[in-house]
Design an enzyme around this catalytic site. Structure first.
Site, PDB file in Angstrom:
ATOM      1  N   GLU A  46       0.512   1.654  -0.726  1.00  0.00           N
ATOM      2  CA  GLU A  46       0.949   2.034  -0.622  1.00  0.00           C
ATOM      3  C   GLU A  46       0.232   3.408  -0.586  1.00  0.00           C
ATOM      4  O   GLU A  46      -0.605   3.749  -1.375  1.00  0.00           O
ATOM      5  CB  GLU A  46       1.921   3.182  -0.558  1.00  0.00           C
ATOM      6  CG  GLU A  46       3.349   2.523  -0.739  1.00  0.00           C
ATOM      7  CD  GLU A  46       3.097   1.093  -1.178  1.00  0.00           C
ATOM      8  OE1 GLU A  46       4.305   0.394  -0.319  1.00  0.00           O
ATOM      9  OE2 GLU A  46       2.795   1.474  -2.753  1.00  0.00           O
ATOM     10  N   THR A  47      -0.401   4.646   0.184  1.00  0.00           N
ATOM     11  CA  THR A  47      -1.307   5.882   0.472  1.00  0.00           C
ATOM     12  C   THR A  47      -0.923   6.734   0.491  1.00  0.00           C
ATOM     13  O   THR A  47      -0.438   6.948   1.726  1.00  0.00           O
ATOM     14  CB  THR A  47      -2.868   5.182   0.791  1.00  0.00           C
ATOM     15  OG1 THR A  47      -3.533   4.484  -0.047  1.00  0.00           O
ATOM     16  CG2 THR A  47      -3.400   6.916   0.179  1.00  0.00           C
TER      17      THR A  47
END
Length: 254
Positions: A46-47
Site C-alpha cells: 500500500e502507498t
C-alpha cells in the site's frame, strides 16, 4: 520537487511487524502516472497519498484528538486518535453462510485436510471466510502453507478476491485474543496480507455473534503479525483500532 514520505508499520507497537505502508504528503495533485511510479518505487503493498482539501489546514494540527476525515476512492474514511491507538470508523460487513461444497476445492487449497467449522461469504468485499475447528490451536493456523497459485486456479469466476482463515482465540492466553486470522489475496497480487483492517469489519461481525461480545481483541497471524481492537457500535459501524510506528522518514525527489 520534494515530497515528504514515510514508511509506517500499522497495527504494531514496534518496527518490522504489522502492515507496512508508504505515506506520501502532497501539496497538489500529481499527474496520474506518477502515483503508480511512486507506489512502485516504494515497493510496498500500500502507498497512501494525502493531500489537504483545504489549503489553509495544517498537517500537524495542535488538536491531536480530533477526528480526521479522508476522502478516498472508496468513500469517506474517518479516523481519530485514542491514546496510542488510531481508530478507524468503518461500516460493518456481515457475511452470509456459504455452502462448503460449492467452494470445496478452494477450501482444500487453503487448509488441506483440516476440519472446517464454518464457511461464509461477504459479497461486498468478495471475501470467503473459513473458520477452522475449535479443536485447533493458534500454531496450526500459523503453520499453514498456502500456495497462491493453487488458490487462483480454484477460483476464476471473480466472485472471490481474498480468502480469510480464522480461528477462535484463547481467553486464557496472554494477551487474551478473542480470535485469530490470516488473509490471502493473490487475486489482488498479494499472496498474504500482513494485517487487514477491512477483513475485521467482517470478522468482527461474525465473531461478535459467536462470542456474544461487542469489543474484541484480535491477532492476524501473518509472518509479520498484527494486533487489532474491534468494537461494534449500535449505529451499524465498527471501530477497528491499532497502534502504528513510523520506521522511515524522508523526502522523495521528483
Amino acid at each position: 520537487m520534494e515530497l515528504p514520505v514515510f514508511t509506517v508499520d500499522s497495527f504494531s507497537s514496534g518496527p518490522f511487524s504489522g502492515n507496512p505502508a508508504a505515506v506520501c504528503l502532497l501539496h497538489s495533485e500529481l499527474q496520474d502516472d506518477l502515483y503508480q511510479k511512486i507506489a512502485a518505487e516504494m515497493n510496498l503493498s500500500e502507498t497512501a497519498f494525502i493531500r489537504k482539501l483545504n489549503p489553509t489546514d495544517d498537517f500537524h494540527s495542535e488538536n491531536s484528538n480530533q477526528t480526521l476525515t479522508f476522502e478516498t476512492l472508496s468513500g469517506a474514511l474517518r479516523a481519530r486518535l485514542d491514546g496510542d491507538y488510531i481508530v478507524m470508523d468503518l461500516p460493518i460487513n456481515e457475511p452470509i453462510a456459504q455452502d462448503p461444497k460449492e467452494v470445496k476445492e478452494l477450501i482444500k487449497a487453503a487448509v488441506g485436510e483440516l476440519t472446517v467449522q464454518d464457511v461464509l461469504y461477504c459479497g461486498s468485499l468478495k471475501k470467503i471466510i473459513v473458520r477452522l475447528s475449535d479443536t485447533y490451536e493458534r500454531h496450526v493456523l500459523e503453520s499453514l502453507k498456502v500456495d497462491p497459485q493453487s488458490l487462483m486456479r480454484c477460483e476464476t469466476t471473480g466472485k472471490v478476491k481474498s480468502l480469510v482463515v480464522t480461528l477462535k482465540g484463547n481467553p486464557a492466553g496472554q494477551p487474551a485474543y478473542d480470535f485469530y486470522s490470516r488473509n490471502f489475496a493473490p487475486w489482488y497480487g498479494v499472496p498474504e496480507d500482513p494485517v487487514t483492517g477491512s477483513s475485521h469489519t467482517v470478522l468482527g461481525s461474525y465473531w461478535a455473534e459467536k462470542l456474544g461480545k461487542l469489543k474484541m481483541l484480535a491477532f492476524q497471524c501473518s509472518p509479520r503479525g498484527g494486533e487489532l481492537k474491534v468494537s461494534l457500535r449500535e449505529d451499524g459501524r465498527v471501530d477497528v483500532a491499532g497502534r502504528a510506528v513510523i520506521v522511515l522518514q524522508g523526502n522523495l525527489r521528483l
